[in-house]
Design a protein around this motif. Structure first.
Motif, PDB file in Angstrom:
ATOM      1  N   MET A 162     -12.322   0.241   4.854  1.00  0.00           N
ATOM      2  CA  MET A 162     -12.206   0.021   3.416  1.00  0.00           C
ATOM      3  C   MET A 162     -11.008   0.830   2.953  1.00  0.00           C
ATOM      4  O   MET A 162     -10.894   2.017   3.246  1.00  0.00           O
ATOM      5  CB  MET A 162     -13.468   0.482   2.677  1.00  0.00           C
ATOM      6  CG  MET A 162     -14.753  -0.201   3.101  1.00  0.00           C
ATOM      7  SD  MET A 162     -14.810  -1.986   2.898  1.00  0.00           S
ATOM      8  CE  MET A 162     -14.882  -2.153   1.137  1.00  0.00           C
ATOM      9  N   LEU A 163     -10.122   0.182   2.219  1.00  0.00           N
ATOM     10  CA  LEU A 163      -8.878   0.786   1.757  1.00  0.00           C
ATOM     11  C   LEU A 163      -8.799   0.492   0.267  1.00  0.00           C
ATOM     12  O   LEU A 163      -8.360  -0.578  -0.132  1.00  0.00           O
ATOM     13  CB  LEU A 163      -7.720   0.135   2.516  1.00  0.00           C
ATOM     14  CG  LEU A 163      -6.378   0.795   2.521  1.00  0.00           C
ATOM     15  CD1 LEU A 163      -6.471   2.210   3.076  1.00  0.00           C
ATOM     16  CD2 LEU A 163      -5.410  -0.029   3.345  1.00  0.00           C
ATOM     17  N   LEU A 202      -6.247  -7.837   9.889  1.00  0.00           N
ATOM     18  CA  LEU A 202      -6.336  -8.638   8.672  1.00  0.00           C
ATOM     19  C   LEU A 202      -6.287  -7.672   7.500  1.00  0.00           C
ATOM     20  O   LEU A 202      -7.162  -6.810   7.367  1.00  0.00           O
ATOM     21  CB  LEU A 202      -7.629  -9.460   8.650  1.00  0.00           C
ATOM     22  CG  LEU A 202      -7.906 -10.246   7.360  1.00  0.00           C
ATOM     23  CD1 LEU A 202      -6.780 -11.223   7.039  1.00  0.00           C
ATOM     24  CD2 LEU A 202      -9.241 -10.983   7.479  1.00  0.00           C
ATOM     25  N   LEU A 203      -5.259  -7.786   6.670  1.00  0.00           N
ATOM     26  CA  LEU A 203      -5.049  -6.928   5.513  1.00  0.00           C
ATOM     27  C   LEU A 203      -5.441  -7.703   4.268  1.00  0.00           C
ATOM     28  O   LEU A 203      -4.846  -8.748   3.973  1.00  0.00           O
ATOM     29  CB  LEU A 203      -3.579  -6.501   5.466  1.00  0.00           C
ATOM     30  CG  LEU A 203      -3.087  -5.720   4.267  1.00  0.00           C
ATOM     31  CD1 LEU A 203      -3.876  -4.427   4.081  1.00  0.00           C
ATOM     32  CD2 LEU A 203      -1.603  -5.421   4.420  1.00  0.00           C
ATOM     33  N   VAL A 204      -6.450  -7.195   3.539  1.00  0.00           N
ATOM     34  CA  VAL A 204      -6.972  -7.903   2.374  1.00  0.00           C
ATOM     35  C   VAL A 204      -6.820  -7.025   1.138  1.00  0.00           C
ATOM     36  O   VAL A 204      -7.454  -5.971   1.027  1.00  0.00           O
ATOM     37  CB  VAL A 204      -8.465  -8.267   2.561  1.00  0.00           C
ATOM     38  CG1 VAL A 204      -8.951  -9.121   1.396  1.00  0.00           C
ATOM     39  CG2 VAL A 204      -8.704  -8.956   3.892  1.00  0.00           C
ATOM     40  N   ASP A 205      -5.965  -7.458   0.218  1.00  0.00           N
ATOM     41  CA  ASP A 205      -5.724  -6.733  -1.030  1.00  0.00           C
ATOM     42  C   ASP A 205      -5.172  -7.732  -2.032  1.00  0.00           C
ATOM     43  O   ASP A 205      -4.482  -8.671  -1.640  1.00  0.00           O
ATOM     44  CB  ASP A 205      -4.733  -5.585  -0.813  1.00  0.00           C
ATOM     45  CG  ASP A 205      -4.808  -4.526  -1.899  1.00  0.00           C
ATOM     46  OD1 ASP A 205      -4.539  -4.868  -3.072  1.00  0.00           O
ATOM     47  OD2 ASP A 205      -5.133  -3.372  -1.576  1.00  0.00           O
ATOM     48  N   ILE A 224       1.339  -3.916  -2.564  1.00  0.00           N
ATOM     49  CA  ILE A 224       0.615  -3.145  -1.545  1.00  0.00           C
ATOM     50  C   ILE A 224       0.637  -3.909  -0.222  1.00  0.00           C
ATOM     51  O   ILE A 224       0.911  -3.342   0.839  1.00  0.00           O
ATOM     52  CB  ILE A 224      -0.822  -2.841  -2.006  1.00  0.00           C
ATOM     53  CG1 ILE A 224      -0.777  -1.821  -3.148  1.00  0.00           C
ATOM     54  CG2 ILE A 224      -1.674  -2.328  -0.847  1.00  0.00           C
ATOM     55  CD1 ILE A 224      -2.114  -1.545  -3.790  1.00  0.00           C
ATOM     56  N   ILE A 225       0.351  -5.212  -0.287  1.00  0.00           N
ATOM     57  CA  ILE A 225       0.382  -6.037   0.930  1.00  0.00           C
ATOM     58  C   ILE A 225       1.760  -5.972   1.578  1.00  0.00           C
ATOM     59  O   ILE A 225       1.879  -5.754   2.781  1.00  0.00           O
ATOM     60  CB  ILE A 225       0.011  -7.508   0.608  1.00  0.00           C
ATOM     61  CG1 ILE A 225      -1.445  -7.602   0.187  1.00  0.00           C
ATOM     62  CG2 ILE A 225       0.357  -8.434   1.761  1.00  0.00           C
ATOM     63  CD1 ILE A 225      -2.389  -8.249   1.121  1.00  0.00           C
ATOM     64  N   LYS A 226       2.791  -6.163   0.771  1.00  0.00           N
ATOM     65  CA  LYS A 226       4.152  -6.188   1.306  1.00  0.00           C
ATOM     66  C   LYS A 226       4.505  -4.859   1.983  1.00  0.00           C
ATOM     67  O   LYS A 226       5.007  -4.839   3.108  1.00  0.00           O
ATOM     68  CB  LYS A 226       5.160  -6.480   0.186  1.00  0.00           C
ATOM     69  CG  LYS A 226       6.585  -6.586   0.657  1.00  0.00           C
ATOM     70  CD  LYS A 226       7.530  -6.908  -0.494  1.00  0.00           C
ATOM     71  CE  LYS A 226       8.964  -6.975   0.005  1.00  0.00           C
ATOM     72  NZ  LYS A 226       9.899  -7.219  -1.103  1.00  0.00           N
TER      73      LYS A 226
END
Length: 179
Positions: free
Chosen positions: A86-87, A13-16, A21-23
């Motif tokens: 955490m990113l 799960l990528l959360v931003d 950045i997501i793409k």
């Protein structure tokens, strides 16, 4: 992974809140064999997490609606041990300490090297049991069969829809957690 065997169905799960950045991360991670779910704010992250079992969460701190620290606190208070990386651009020592104290497994600051991110993901996911390895999930006299989407209780069984199956799997795999 380039030059190595691809990952076996690890779901992240990528959360931003930054679409670019997501793409970019989604494309890169999918090239390395990961299945990626995305969320653009803390509320959406909690919803996606509740409805989809994942092997790792990549979580930004500065998010609309609910910041990453709050998302992480809620997960940990609920007893959830899914690894969290955490990113974030917040690189002060106090931010890193807060993230780790909230329950993050690692804290990587932006900008980062893609190879380092992949190494962190591999390290964090290999420590966890594979949530998707077996076709059967059992609890008491309940058996959930992933290959047929069938729930069996004693002599009775029912074929479940995908949504019903996902919900039942989540409940059975997190039996000690209030969902």
């Amino acid at each position: 992974m380039r030059g190595r065997e691809k990952n076996v169905a690890k779901r992240l799960l990528l959360v931003d809140d930054e679409p670019a950045i997501i793409k970019g991360l989604k494309f890169s991670l999918e090239q390395d064999g990961y299945e990626i779910l995305t969320a653009y704010d803390g509320g959406e992250a909690m919803e996606k997490f509740r409805n989809n079992p994942v092997d790792l969460i990549l979580l930004d701190v500065m998010l609309p609606k609910m910041d990453g620290f709050s998302v992480l606190r809620q997960l940990r208070e609920a007893g959830n041990n899914t690894p969290v990386l955490m990113l974030t651009a917040r690189s002060e020592v106090s931010d890193r300490v807060e993230g780790l104290d909230c329950g993050a497994d690692y804290y990587l600051t932006k900008p980062f090297a893609p190879k380092e991110l992949l190494a962190c993901i591999r390290a964090l996911t290999r420590r966890q049991p594979d949530l998707h390895a077996s076709d059967l999930v059992e609890y008491g006299d309940l058996t959930l069969d992933k290959s047929t989407f069938t729930l069996t209780c004693g002599q009775r069984s029912a074929h479940l829809s995908r949504k019903e199956f996902d919900m039942m799997e989540r409940l059975m795999r997190n039996r000690d957690v209030v969902i």
